[in-house]
Design a protein around this motif. Sequence first.
Motif: not given
Length: 273
Positions: A175-194, A262-271
């Motif tokens: 199982m491979m899950l893609a999740v946002p890293g800590a500073r993913h789109l941080y430059g956009m956030k600097e515009v959107l949020y104070t 992006f961070d890809f988190l990789i898992y193996r199903k037991r068995g």
Amino acid sequence: MVFCCPACGGALQKRDRVLVCPKGHSYDLARQGYVHLLPVKEMHAKVPGDTKQMVDARRRFLATGHYNAFRDKLAALVAESLPAGGAVLDAGCGEGFYTAALYDVARERGGTVSGVDISKFAVKAAAGKYKGIDFAVASLFHLPIADESVDVLTDVFAPIVPGEFHRVLKPGGTMMLAVPGARHLYGMKEVLYTAPYENEEHDTAYEGFDFLARESVQREITVLGTENIEALFSMTPYYWKTDVAGGERLRKLDALTTEIKFDFLIYRKRGST
């Protein structure tokens, strides 16, 4: 085909332009080649998932190539895990940007790729553009997928449903899950949020899975043009959470420079297989 009947769970067989299970339930294939396997009782909105406008915006942004590094990394990781003749499921496939790259990997190994998404507009777009892949409109919370039929399951920014993912994966499957890293789109956030904030990064344990690795891809990109910036914005959860003032600041830009990760988190199903 890993798809099964959402009514009874029976295997689906293709007959001309129809998929049929042993009990006689049938599902028409659309002109583009996809099948609708989302029961009415699971449609919690009249048109579930992304709208046509959202799908079009995402396709427009992805065509710029800014996320190609993520697509290529995911394909490389799948190539390391997929056995000969193996089956890949892209859970939450969207318009098929990542699914198509996985198909290239699977084809080299004599395998198959299937993609499911709850958005009819996304699946229609994917099936219309990418051939050789089985696409279905379906919910990740009730996957119309046979038990233990998938070797590798990918999930890119889609809902994570550990129980269903565990059910459809073969023992020893990945199982491979893609999740946002800590500073993913941080430059956009600097515009959107104070007060912009970093995303939390943590390894999550899921019952029945062993955590194997975290693989990261990080770049700095400059998105040119108000239309492309708006397309990127509409792909994110910030589109729904940002106040009017923040959105107006972003829409005044004709160029946006931001980190992406992006961070890809990789898992193996037991068995064992």
